[in-house]
Design a protein around this motif. Structure first.
Motif, PDB file in Angstrom:
ATOM      1  N   LYS A  51       0.829  -1.199   0.000  1.00  0.00           N
ATOM      2  CA  LYS A  51       0.000   0.000   0.000  1.00  0.00           C
ATOM      3  C   LYS A  51       0.866   1.252   0.000  1.00  0.00           C
ATOM      4  O   LYS A  51       0.601   2.209  -0.733  1.00  0.00           O
ATOM      5  CB  LYS A  51      -0.908   0.009   1.240  1.00  0.00           C
ATOM      6  CG  LYS A  51      -2.164  -0.797   1.090  1.00  0.00           C
ATOM      7  CD  LYS A  51      -3.164  -0.398   2.177  1.00  0.00           C
ATOM      8  CE  LYS A  51      -4.499  -1.089   1.985  1.00  0.00           C
ATOM      9  NZ  LYS A  51      -5.524  -0.587   2.899  1.00  0.00           N
ATOM     10  N   THR A  55       2.198   7.341  -6.591  1.00  0.00           N
ATOM     11  CA  THR A  55       1.269   8.342  -7.144  1.00  0.00           C
ATOM     12  C   THR A  55       1.812   9.757  -7.018  1.00  0.00           C
ATOM     13  O   THR A  55       1.333  10.655  -7.689  1.00  0.00           O
ATOM     14  CB  THR A  55      -0.099   8.298  -6.434  1.00  0.00           C
ATOM     15  OG1 THR A  55       0.078   8.628  -5.057  1.00  0.00           O
ATOM     16  CG2 THR A  55      -0.733   6.932  -6.541  1.00  0.00           C
ATOM     17  N   LEU A  93       2.372   1.820  -3.453  1.00  0.00           N
ATOM     18  CA  LEU A  93       1.396   2.342  -4.404  1.00  0.00           C
ATOM     19  C   LEU A  93       1.146   3.820  -4.132  1.00  0.00           C
ATOM     20  O   LEU A  93       1.074   4.631  -5.056  1.00  0.00           O
ATOM     21  CB  LEU A  93       0.086   1.555  -4.301  1.00  0.00           C
ATOM     22  CG  LEU A  93       0.156   0.092  -4.737  1.00  0.00           C
ATOM     23  CD1 LEU A  93      -1.171  -0.609  -4.483  1.00  0.00           C
ATOM     24  CD2 LEU A  93       0.543  -0.020  -6.208  1.00  0.00           C
ATOM     25  N   ALA A  94       1.042   4.168  -2.844  1.00  0.00           N
ATOM     26  CA  ALA A  94       0.810   5.562  -2.481  1.00  0.00           C
ATOM     27  C   ALA A  94       1.985   6.427  -2.895  1.00  0.00           C
ATOM     28  O   ALA A  94       1.807   7.509  -3.472  1.00  0.00           O
ATOM     29  CB  ALA A  94       0.569   5.682  -0.977  1.00  0.00           C
ATOM     30  N   ASP A 133       5.326  10.495  -6.924  1.00  0.00           N
ATOM     31  CA  ASP A 133       6.735  10.629  -7.311  1.00  0.00           C
ATOM     32  C   ASP A 133       7.008   9.810  -8.570  1.00  0.00           C
ATOM     33  O   ASP A 133       6.746   8.607  -8.604  1.00  0.00           O
ATOM     34  CB  ASP A 133       7.646  10.165  -6.168  1.00  0.00           C
ATOM     35  CG  ASP A 133       9.108  10.350  -6.488  1.00  0.00           C
ATOM     36  OD1 ASP A 133       9.619  11.452  -6.249  1.00  0.00           O
ATOM     37  OD2 ASP A 133       9.723   9.397  -6.999  1.00  0.00           O
ATOM     38  N   LEU A 169       8.144   1.107  -9.616  1.00  0.00           N
ATOM     39  CA  LEU A 169       6.979   0.247  -9.418  1.00  0.00           C
ATOM     40  C   LEU A 169       6.586  -0.428 -10.723  1.00  0.00           C
ATOM     41  O   LEU A 169       6.312  -1.632 -10.761  1.00  0.00           O
ATOM     42  CB  LEU A 169       5.798   1.080  -8.912  1.00  0.00           C
ATOM     43  CG  LEU A 169       4.608   0.296  -8.374  1.00  0.00           C
ATOM     44  CD1 LEU A 169       4.926  -0.260  -6.998  1.00  0.00           C
ATOM     45  CD2 LEU A 169       3.366   1.179  -8.302  1.00  0.00           C
ATOM     46  N   LYS A 170       6.601   0.336 -11.794  1.00  0.00           N
ATOM     47  CA  LYS A 170       6.259  -0.198 -13.117  1.00  0.00           C
ATOM     48  C   LYS A 170       7.207  -1.340 -13.498  1.00  0.00           C
ATOM     49  O   LYS A 170       6.771  -2.408 -13.926  1.00  0.00           O
ATOM     50  CB  LYS A 170       6.353   0.928 -14.147  1.00  0.00           C
ATOM     51  CG  LYS A 170       5.960   0.548 -15.543  1.00  0.00           C
ATOM     52  CD  LYS A 170       6.019   1.764 -16.462  1.00  0.00           C
ATOM     53  CE  LYS A 170       5.757   1.369 -17.896  1.00  0.00           C
ATOM     54  NZ  LYS A 170       5.791   2.552 -18.797  1.00  0.00           N
ATOM     55  N   TYR A 183       6.517  -4.541 -11.412  1.00  0.00           N
ATOM     56  CA  TYR A 183       5.379  -5.339 -11.887  1.00  0.00           C
ATOM     57  C   TYR A 183       5.648  -5.937 -13.264  1.00  0.00           C
ATOM     58  O   TYR A 183       5.235  -7.065 -13.540  1.00  0.00           O
ATOM     59  CB  TYR A 183       4.101  -4.504 -11.889  1.00  0.00           C
ATOM     60  CG  TYR A 183       3.523  -4.374 -10.508  1.00  0.00           C
ATOM     61  CD1 TYR A 183       2.987  -5.476  -9.856  1.00  0.00           C
ATOM     62  CD2 TYR A 183       3.536  -3.164  -9.831  1.00  0.00           C
ATOM     63  CE1 TYR A 183       2.492  -5.382  -8.568  1.00  0.00           C
ATOM     64  CE2 TYR A 183       3.035  -3.051  -8.536  1.00  0.00           C
ATOM     65  CZ  TYR A 183       2.513  -4.167  -7.921  1.00  0.00           C
ATOM     66  OH  TYR A 183       2.031  -4.083  -6.645  1.00  0.00           O
ATOM     67  N   ALA A 184       6.333  -5.184 -14.106  1.00  0.00           N
ATOM     68  CA  ALA A 184       6.659  -5.719 -15.425  1.00  0.00           C
ATOM     69  C   ALA A 184       7.472  -7.005 -15.277  1.00  0.00           C
ATOM     70  O   ALA A 184       7.238  -7.992 -15.981  1.00  0.00           O
ATOM     71  CB  ALA A 184       7.436  -4.682 -16.232  1.00  0.00           C
TER      72      ALA A 184
END
Lengths: 201, 201
Positions: A104, A111, A107-108, A113, A120-121, A124-125
């Motif tokens: 969490k 949004t 994810l926060a 930075d 993060l991208k 997950y990639a």
DNA sequence: TCCTTAACGGGACTGTGGTGCCATTAAGGT
DNA sequence: ACCTTAATGGCACCACAGTCCCGTTAAGGA
């Protein structure tokens, strides 16, 4: 000009990232203070501000750290079995006492930075790419159309789980995980995730 | 002791919420400062701190405000048509120059504040309930099993779109919207979203 | 083993986000 | 029209997150 990432520097980084994880779990992303973090990690406040400088930067570094350790994909012999294993793994992670708050927070942080968002991208990639073979194998077995977009299917499994995590609507348990896997399989078999143009039936 | 929510008070609230929206779009959630907000809204700094007290509280109030205005559901005559309309609406909202950053800010705020999380949950619960009739109508027409969980289907449509928003993986356009709708329909027709226990085929 | 210097740590300092106080304004009832 | 008081606004104040400075420690190469 010699680089020196070994020894003390690595020890400091490990200590700070571990303490950051603890504090994120206890207090959450918004209340994370770099002064507290330094004290908790038994490291100079100056060091934390110099090497990271912001909470989002610390979180980004945690993401880079997590991206290293890979999670082995399942191979149960059927697409539904593999995806169900994946969905349950995601649910277990997101509801875990420690990892849940951590995700969490990430994810926060992402949004607000761009660097964190990029990390993060990539994270997950990477994870998605690791599980994509489940789908390509299934395609080879003839379970789904040959031109199925494997990564799209993997994303479709996680999506309902993350949707619940961020919106707070609905439970997050194994039953939901199984449904997410079943829905992805049903859609994949129906040809929804085929690449390129295709007519709708 | 008379309540007095009218006149000046309402004007102050409207001005602050509008300014908050502007600042969130311009600078993002993390850089929102209540001092700046007060100046932008042409309102006393003390007033902002007294009535709201924190950034998350302001965001929560924005959510309550947004929950009031309802979005009419589609009624195209087919489930796929309705869900496609819904998916495209969500994509349009999330990629909107103003609403996109606003939603990101709200999701971020909700991860670090329980009141905001509750408001966000109610907001989505309302939106989902508004669109659920699309599915019950489809069930009445025989398009999907009678015991299909309508709200679960609506969530399934939005999920892939929000997943992309928060993880940053993949595009967010009408093609993705259509695929989300198609996947939800395929899964619903396959009986994945039936209530209660059911065997897997 | 020694030397260079990258990296760390402590402590003093400061800019600003957030609070307290009180006079002023205007809702809303009579 | 008048009165009561909820709500606002300005200003002084304070705590502390974040910076600066400089002495100390220990990588890592020769």
């Amino acid at each position: 000009m010699p680089e020196r990432p070994g020894g003390r520097t690595a020890r400091v980084r490990a200590s700070v990232l571990r303490a950051a994880g603890d504090l994120l779990v206890e207090s959450g992303f918004a209340r994370l203070d770099l002064g507290d973090l330094a004290r908790r990690a038994e490291v100079g406040k100056t060091t934390v501000y110099r090497r990271w400088g912001s909470v989002t930067a610390v979180v980004t570094d945690m993401l880079l750290e997590m991206a290293v350790e890979s999670v082995p994909r399942a191979d149960t012999g059927s697409l539904l079995g593999d995806l169900r294993a994946n969905a349950r793994l995601v649910v277990r992670t997101l509801t875990d006492r420690r990892q849940g708050p951590l995700f969490k927070a990430m994810l926060a942080a992402a949004t607000s930075d761009v660097d964190t968002a990029e990390a993060l991208k990539r994270f997950y990639a990477t994870r998605i790419a690791e599980w994509a073979p489940c789908v390509t194998d299934a395609a080879a077995r003839g379970e789904v159309p040959a031109d199925t977009d494997a990564e799209e299917v993997i994303r479709a499994v996680s999506a309902p789980l993350y949707y619940r995590l961020v919106t707070g609507t609905g439970e997050l348990d194994d039953a939901v995980a199984d449904r997410a896997a079943e829905a992805a399989v049903a859609a994949a078999k129906a040809g929804v995730f085929r690449r390129g143009e295709h007519a709708l039936d």
